[in-house]
Write a protein that holds these residues in place. Structure first.
Motif, short mmCIF file in Angstrom:
data_model
loop_
_atom_site.label_atom_id
_atom_site.label_comp_id
_atom_site.label_asym_id
_atom_site.label_seq_id
_atom_site.Cartn_x
_atom_site.Cartn_y
_atom_site.Cartn_z
N LEU A 146 55.72 49.38 32.17
CA LEU A 146 54.25 49.75 32.91
C LEU A 146 53.94 48.45 33.86
CD1 LEU A 146 52.30 51.98 30.48
CD2 LEU A 146 53.73 52.56 32.35
N ARG A 147 54.57 47.15 33.25
CA ARG A 147 54.23 46.02 33.92
C ARG A 147 55.18 45.88 35.31
NH1 ARG A 147 54.87 43.13 28.51
NH2 ARG A 147 53.06 43.45 27.65
N LYS A 148 54.32 45.61 36.33
CA LYS A 148 54.76 45.77 37.66
C LYS A 148 54.22 44.43 38.45
CE LYS A 148 56.40 49.88 36.97
NZ LYS A 148 57.80 50.40 36.91
N LYS A 149 55.29 44.17 39.56
CA LYS A 149 54.77 43.34 40.69
C LYS A 149 54.43 43.92 41.67
CE LYS A 149 54.65 38.85 41.41
NZ LYS A 149 53.73 37.58 40.77
N LEU A 150 53.15 43.65 42.22
CA LEU A 150 52.80 44.42 43.27
C LEU A 150 52.74 43.33 44.56
CD1 LEU A 150 51.51 46.86 44.89
CD2 LEU A 150 49.44 46.40 43.89
N THR A 151 53.38 43.53 45.76
CA THR A 151 52.95 42.69 46.94
C THR A 151 52.43 43.75 48.06
OG1 THR A 151 54.91 41.67 46.28
CG2 THR A 151 54.38 41.31 48.50
N VAL A 152 51.29 43.40 48.53
CA VAL A 152 50.74 44.12 49.56
C VAL A 152 50.40 43.20 50.80
CG1 VAL A 152 48.82 45.53 50.03
CG2 VAL A 152 49.51 45.61 47.89
N THR A 153 50.87 43.63 52.04
CA THR A 153 50.59 42.97 53.18
C THR A 153 49.36 43.42 54.01
OG1 THR A 153 52.77 42.39 53.74
CG2 THR A 153 51.66 42.06 55.24
N ILE A 154 48.38 42.72 54.24
CA ILE A 154 47.07 43.32 55.01
C ILE A 154 47.05 42.41 56.23
CG2 ILE A 154 46.23 43.74 52.71
CD1 ILE A 154 44.31 41.30 52.76
N PRO A 155 45.98 42.93 57.06
CA PRO A 155 45.95 42.18 58.44
C PRO A 155 44.65 40.80 57.88
CG PRO A 155 45.49 44.51 58.62
CD PRO A 155 45.64 44.49 57.40
N GLU A 156 44.80 39.89 58.80
CA GLU A 156 43.86 38.79 58.63
C GLU A 156 42.50 39.03 58.57
OE1 GLU A 156 44.14 35.88 61.56
OE2 GLU A 156 44.21 37.05 63.12
N ASN A 157 41.88 40.10 59.21
CA ASN A 157 40.39 40.75 59.20
C ASN A 157 40.03 41.19 58.20
OD1 ASN A 157 41.79 42.91 59.89
ND2 ASN A 157 40.55 43.44 61.24
N LEU A 158 40.97 41.54 57.02
CA LEU A 158 40.37 42.13 55.79
C LEU A 158 40.08 41.11 54.60
CD1 LEU A 158 42.64 45.34 55.45
CD2 LEU A 158 40.60 45.17 56.32
N ASP A 159 38.89 41.39 54.05
CA ASP A 159 38.61 40.39 52.90
C ASP A 159 39.64 41.03 51.77
OD1 ASP A 159 37.60 38.74 50.85
OD2 ASP A 159 35.75 39.73 51.17
N TYR A 160 40.32 40.26 51.17
CA TYR A 160 41.33 40.59 50.33
C TYR A 160 40.95 40.51 48.90
CZ TYR A 160 42.53 35.89 49.90
OH TYR A 160 42.48 34.49 49.79
N GLY A 161 39.29 39.94 48.58
CA GLY A 161 39.02 39.71 47.31
C GLY A 161 38.53 40.97 46.74
N LYS A 162 38.07 42.13 47.13
CA LYS A 162 37.66 43.45 46.40
C LYS A 162 38.09 44.36 46.98
CE LYS A 162 33.60 41.01 44.44
NZ LYS A 162 32.32 41.08 44.04
N ILE A 163 38.85 44.39 48.07
CA ILE A 163 39.20 45.62 48.78
C ILE A 163 40.18 46.57 48.22
CG2 ILE A 163 41.34 44.56 49.77
CD1 ILE A 163 41.03 46.02 52.34
N PHE A 164 40.83 46.18 47.05
CA PHE A 164 41.39 47.05 46.29
C PHE A 164 41.18 47.36 44.79
CE2 PHE A 164 44.89 45.06 49.03
CZ PHE A 164 45.01 46.12 49.77
N ASP A 165 39.83 46.85 44.42
CA ASP A 165 39.22 46.76 42.98
C ASP A 165 39.06 48.22 42.57
OD1 ASP A 165 39.25 44.24 43.00
OD2 ASP A 165 37.20 44.06 42.79
N ASP A 166 38.85 49.30 43.41
CA ASP A 166 38.71 50.41 43.10
C ASP A 166 39.72 51.22 42.62
OD1 ASP A 166 39.13 50.45 45.69
OD2 ASP A 166 38.13 52.60 46.00
N LEU A 167 40.95 50.73 43.37
CA LEU A 167 42.13 51.52 43.34
C LEU A 167 43.03 50.80 42.02
CD1 LEU A 167 43.70 51.69 46.97
CD2 LEU A 167 42.44 53.31 45.66
N PHE A 168 42.80 49.60 41.70
CA PHE A 168 43.20 49.07 40.51
C PHE A 168 42.55 49.66 39.41
CE2 PHE A 168 44.37 44.95 43.10
CZ PHE A 168 45.40 45.14 43.14
N GLU A 169 41.10 49.79 39.31
CA GLU A 169 40.50 50.50 38.24
C GLU A 169 40.82 51.87 38.01
OE1 GLU A 169 35.76 51.51 36.95
OE2 GLU A 169 36.33 50.33 38.87
N LYS A 170 41.38 52.48 38.97
CA LYS A 170 41.97 53.85 38.85
C LYS A 170 43.24 54.25 38.41
CE LYS A 170 42.85 58.12 41.90
NZ LYS A 170 42.62 58.56 43.21
#
Length: 231
Positions: A146-170
């Motif tokens: 269940l331990r995974k390495k996740l790599t996500v590419t996002i545009p520079e105009n997105l704030d990566y700080g908390k953008i995926f927090d709800d998905l990580f919680e889910k």
């Protein structure tokens, strides 16, 4: 009967001279025990063919060296120097691999001095311990699958700080941002996370929801390559 099994072939011969029958008995026994150890080590372990072959023949090689030394101090010093050169030419391995090599050398030492019964008993005990630890998952500290390495590419105009927090919680039990780097002339961010997926989480649904957030840019989810068992 038991004393005969665990007695030394060299001592029972009553001479320090190694006969042909004693030589073949020690070497063949070391090969058989080494091959059995390699097969046991392969159980639920990722290992290369070269390492398994090495593990199988190390006891015979060590037994040969011990028989040649046979109490000669000068020969013993020369052998120690040769083993030192081999160590510096070898690639570093994991703690488990080094432990297996030490066990194989112990078997070889016992065979080299003629204690084939003790060598076999030692190998059976240690192989049994390795099998037991693998079966019960000793030292895993959780489900490695269940331990995974996740790599996500996002545009520079997105704030990566908390953008995926709800998905990580889910979908995950835990997550940690381990690396951030720019790519494509600075127009994209590549984020790397260590995540532990929930047992009932659907990886495809997780990736699909991430794609909706990152504009359908590149996403990679794969098993972590853990180095915690390396010395």
């Amino acid at each position: 009967m038991t004393n005969n099994i665990f007695s030394s072939l060299l001592q029972s011969a009553g001479t320090t001279t190694i006969t042909a029958s004693t030589f073949f008995a020690c070497i063949i026994s070391a090969l058989v025990i080494g091959t059995a150890m390699a097969l046991v080590y392969k159980f639920r372990s990722r290992s290369s063919q070269s390492f398994l072959i090495t593990l199988a023949i190390i006891p015979a090689a060590v037994a040969m060296v011990i028989m040649l030394v046979n109490g000669d101090f000068g020969t013993g010093v020369a052998v120690a120097g040769a083993f030192g050169l081999i160590r510096f030419r070898s690639a570093p391995g994991t703690a488990k691999e080094i432990a297996a090599i030490f066990i194989a050398m112990g078997v070889g030492l016992a065979c080299g001095v003629g204690y084939i019964g003790y060598a076999a008993a030692f190998a059976v005990i240690m192989c049994g311990a390795m099998l037991l630890y693998n079966l019960v998952g000793f030292g895993n500290g959780g489900n490695e699958e269940l331990r995974k390495k996740l790599t996500v590419t996002i545009p520079e105009n997105l704030d990566y700080g908390k953008i995926f927090d709800d998905l990580f919680e889910k979908y995950t039990v835990s997550h940690k941002l381990t690396n951030v780097k720019t790519t494509n002339m600075g127009s994209l961010f590549k984020l790397s996370y260590d995540v532990e997926m929930k047992g009932n989480a659907n990886e495809k649904d997780f990736i699909d929801e991430l794609r909706c957030r990152n504009g359908n840019l590149e996403i990679s989810l794969h098993r972590q390559e853990s180095n915690i068992n390396e010395l």
